[in-house]
Design an enzyme around this catalytic site. Structure first.
Site, PDB file in Angstrom:
ATOM      1  N   HIS A  14       0.872  -1.194   0.000  1.00 30.76           N
ATOM      2  CA  HIS A  14       0.000   0.000   0.000  1.00 30.76           C
ATOM      3  C   HIS A  14       0.898   1.231   0.000  1.00 30.76           C
ATOM      4  O   HIS A  14       1.480   1.583   1.018  1.00 30.76           O
ATOM      5  CB  HIS A  14      -0.908   0.021   1.231  1.00 30.76           C
ATOM      6  CG  HIS A  14      -1.879   1.161   1.237  1.00 30.76           C
ATOM      7  ND1 HIS A  14      -3.229   0.977   1.454  1.00 30.76           N
ATOM      8  CD2 HIS A  14      -1.712   2.498   1.054  1.00 30.76           C
ATOM      9  CE1 HIS A  14      -3.844   2.150   1.404  1.00 30.76           C
ATOM     10  NE2 HIS A  14      -2.934   3.089   1.163  1.00 30.76           N
ATOM     11  N   LEU A  17       2.585   7.126  -4.418  1.00 32.36           N
ATOM     12  CA  LEU A  17       3.796   7.633  -5.070  1.00 32.36           C
ATOM     13  C   LEU A  17       3.600   9.017  -5.679  1.00 32.36           C
ATOM     14  O   LEU A  17       4.568   9.625  -6.134  1.00 32.36           O
ATOM     15  CB  LEU A  17       4.261   6.656  -6.157  1.00 32.36           C
ATOM     16  CG  LEU A  17       4.996   5.404  -5.654  1.00 32.36           C
ATOM     17  CD1 LEU A  17       5.280   4.457  -6.817  1.00 32.36           C
ATOM     18  CD2 LEU A  17       6.298   5.776  -4.942  1.00 32.36           C
ATOM     19  N   ASN A  42      -5.068   7.373  -6.184  1.00 33.87           N
ATOM     20  CA  ASN A  42      -5.780   8.628  -5.859  1.00 33.87           C
ATOM     21  C   ASN A  42      -5.005   9.865  -6.321  1.00 33.87           C
ATOM     22  O   ASN A  42      -4.663  10.737  -5.549  1.00 33.87           O
ATOM     23  CB  ASN A  42      -6.119   8.713  -4.364  1.00 33.87           C
ATOM     24  CG  ASN A  42      -4.903   8.711  -3.454  1.00 33.87           C
ATOM     25  OD1 ASN A  42      -3.866   8.142  -3.795  1.00 33.87           O
ATOM     26  ND2 ASN A  42      -5.025   9.342  -2.309  1.00 33.87           N
ATOM     27  N   HIS A 137     -10.643   1.126   1.784  1.00 33.02           N
ATOM     28  CA  HIS A 137     -10.438   2.157   2.800  1.00 33.02           C
ATOM     29  C   HIS A 137     -11.674   2.028   3.687  1.00 33.02           C
ATOM     30  O   HIS A 137     -12.729   2.569   3.379  1.00 33.02           O
ATOM     31  CB  HIS A 137     -10.327   3.555   2.176  1.00 33.02           C
ATOM     32  CG  HIS A 137     -10.040   4.613   3.201  1.00 33.02           C
ATOM     33  ND1 HIS A 137      -8.886   5.356   3.224  1.00 33.02           N
ATOM     34  CD2 HIS A 137     -10.759   5.023   4.275  1.00 33.02           C
ATOM     35  CE1 HIS A 137      -8.914   6.178   4.260  1.00 33.02           C
ATOM     36  NE2 HIS A 137     -10.048   6.005   4.917  1.00 33.02           N
ATOM     37  N   LEU A 220      -5.043   9.303   7.811  1.00 34.71           N
ATOM     38  CA  LEU A 220      -6.373   8.684   7.839  1.00 34.71           C
ATOM     39  C   LEU A 220      -6.280   7.229   7.395  1.00 34.71           C
ATOM     40  O   LEU A 220      -5.601   6.960   6.391  1.00 34.71           O
ATOM     41  CB  LEU A 220      -7.335   9.451   6.928  1.00 34.71           C
ATOM     42  CG  LEU A 220      -7.762  10.816   7.469  1.00 34.71           C
ATOM     43  CD1 LEU A 220      -8.527  11.600   6.426  1.00 34.71           C
ATOM     44  CD2 LEU A 220      -8.592  10.668   8.740  1.00 34.71           C
ATOM     45  N   ASP A 248       1.336   2.709   3.517  1.00 37.11           N
ATOM     46  CA  ASP A 248       0.500   3.899   3.318  1.00 37.11           C
ATOM     47  C   ASP A 248       1.352   5.164   3.358  1.00 37.11           C
ATOM     48  O   ASP A 248       0.853   6.231   3.728  1.00 37.11           O
ATOM     49  CB  ASP A 248      -0.639   3.977   4.353  1.00 37.11           C
ATOM     50  CG  ASP A 248      -1.759   4.908   3.901  1.00 37.11           C
ATOM     51  OD1 ASP A 248      -1.806   5.270   2.711  1.00 37.11           O
ATOM     52  OD2 ASP A 248      -2.578   5.282   4.755  1.00 37.11           O
ATOM     53  N   ALA A 264      -4.047  14.860   5.302  1.00 33.09           N
ATOM     54  CA  ALA A 264      -3.764  13.601   6.006  1.00 33.09           C
ATOM     55  C   ALA A 264      -2.691  12.836   5.259  1.00 33.09           C
ATOM     56  O   ALA A 264      -2.748  12.722   4.033  1.00 33.09           O
ATOM     57  CB  ALA A 264      -5.030  12.773   6.088  1.00 33.09           C
TER      58      ALA A 264
HETATM   59  O1  DOR Z   1      -3.451   9.575   5.496  1.00 37.05           O
HETATM   60  C1  DOR Z   1      -3.807   9.275   4.366  1.00 37.05           C
HETATM   61  N1  DOR Z   1      -3.219   9.817   3.278  1.00 37.05           N
HETATM   62  N2  DOR Z   1      -4.813   8.419   4.213  1.00 37.05           N
HETATM   63  C2  DOR Z   1      -5.352   8.154   3.006  1.00 37.05           C
HETATM   64  O2  DOR Z   1      -6.281   7.398   2.943  1.00 37.05           O
HETATM   65  C3  DOR Z   1      -4.854   8.844   1.801  1.00 37.05           C
HETATM   66  C4  DOR Z   1      -3.494   9.312   1.979  1.00 37.05           C
HETATM   67  C5  DOR Z   1      -3.066  10.313   0.927  1.00 37.05           C
HETATM   68  O3  DOR Z   1      -3.240  10.051  -0.252  1.00 37.05           O
HETATM   69  O4  DOR Z   1      -2.527  11.361   1.289  1.00 37.05           O
HETATM   70 ZN    ZN Z   2      -3.392   5.084   1.474  1.00 35.56          ZN
END
Ligand code: DOR
Ligand code: ZN
Length: 347
Positions: A14, A17, A42, A137, A220, A248, A264
């Site tokens: 996970h 990049l 995303n 998620h 998050l 993450d 986040a």
């Molecule tokens: O803390 C997070 N950052 N949680 C996520 O689900 C997305 C990620 C981000 O793309 O910054």
């Molecule tokens: Zn993530």
């Protein structure tokens, strides 16, 4: 005491990049440690089709340092417009390894996410048929639900039903943060797994408020209380193949985190496997790190385990206050502190 640890090269199941200059700034950190990574979709706009995934994959490969061997495993971003045909194309592509569900509005660039999971039933049925995993998620965004309860409520409202309604669908609860989540994964049928991040294994929610408001400890799902962290560590170090490494790592420029409405995400790619080594060492479970970091994820995704190795030595390594990040600066996890392990060699 073990002072040197050689393990099969790990993978990151996970990873964010980003794109452009940000991508170029961070990808080497992951490539130095990991052979492969499941790359989150995303972006703006999100990666919704095989064509977009193929183009993004090429940009990642082009951003790698000369000589680096690193395989980006692409994902598609699930929207309410995603079709079974998109799933079939993804499976046939050979480069897309999963579909990622974001609840609309839950986190960074999740505006295009799903508002009603039942609208995706045909897509889930096709994923089940062709064996393409669904990455969750797992949080609700209902404003009446306390932010610290979002994961537990997701499991009750959606997770249990999804697992049972699609009994052959492979599901990963991404970045699991609670004891409720661990219990859910442990009790679920075969084919349900979870990734665990270094921040949720090493910190509890006090870190967000340590002496003042700490935006660089905000991610998050948000950090939870200590009892939850302890449950995550127990799961990670248990040897159960349902739990595997997914950082993450989610870089944002310093100014976007130190803001009225801070983003986040915690950047951990600069020291990811080293941070997990701290977790396993503190739990007296260092010998279990290799299976968690290098075997369980590959086995879940049906990919071969890596045959080369990395070596870590017990040695304090200072972490800079900030790193270059395109035109901006990036504050890494443990900034200004030290990490207890050093990555010395690869073979
Ligand atoms: O803390 C997070 N950052 N949680 C996520 O689900 C997305 C990620 C981000 O793309 O910054
Ligand atoms: Zn993530």
């Amino acid at each position: 005491m073990t002072d040197s640890l050689t393990l099969a090269r790990p993978d990151d199941w996970h990873l964010h990049l980003r794109d452009g200059a940000a991508l170029r700034a961070v990808v080497a950190d992951s490539a130095r440690r990991f052979a492969r990574a499941i790359v989150m979709p995303n972006l703006t706009p999100p990666v919704r089709s095989v064509d977009e995934a193929r183009a993004y994959r090429q940009r990642i490969v082009d951003a790698l340092p000369a000589g680096a061997r690193f395989e980006p495993l692409m994902t598609l971003y699930l929207t309410e417009a995603t079709t079974p045909a998109d799933v079939l194309a993804a499976k046939a592509s050979g480069i897309v390894h999963a579909v990622k569900y974001y609840p609309a509005g839950a986190t960074t660039n999740s505006q295009s996410g799903v508002t009603d999971l039942s609208r995706c039933d045909a897509v889930f049925a096709t994923m089940q048929d062709v064996g393409l995993p669904l990455l969750l998620h797992g949080e609700v965004t209902d404003p009446s639900v306390d932010v610290f309860d979002r994961e537990a409520v997701f499991i009750e409202r959606h997770g249990r039903a999804l697992v049972e309604r699609f009994p052959g669908l492979r599901i990963v609860m991404e970045h699991l943060t609670t004891r409720d989540g661990v219990d859910f994964v442990l009790a679920a049928r075969d084919g349900v797994a979870a990734t665990l991040t270094p921040q949720h294994l090493l910190m509890n929610r006090n870190a967000i408020f340590a002496g003042g408001l700490r935006p660089h400890a905000f991610c998050l799902p948000v950090l939870k209380r200590e009892a939850h962290r302890a449950a995550l560590v127990a799961a990670a170090t248990s040897g159960n193949p349902r739990f595997f490494l997914g950082t993450d790592s989610a870089p944002h420029p310093r100014h976007a985190k130190e803001s009225d409405c801070g983003c986040a995400g915690i950047y951990s790619a600069h020291a990811a496997i080293e941070l997990y080594a701290e977790v396993f060492d503190a739990a007296g479970a260092l010998t279990g790190l290799e299976a968690f970091a290098s075997f369980h994820g590959a086995d879940f995704y049906g990919l071969p385990r890596n045959t080369d190795t990395i070596t870590l030595v017990r040695e304090p390594v200072p972490v800079p206050d900030e790193l270059a990040f395109g035109d901006a600066r990036l504050v890494p996890m443990r900034a200004g502190g030290t990490v207890a392990w050093r990555l010395v060699a690869s073979a």
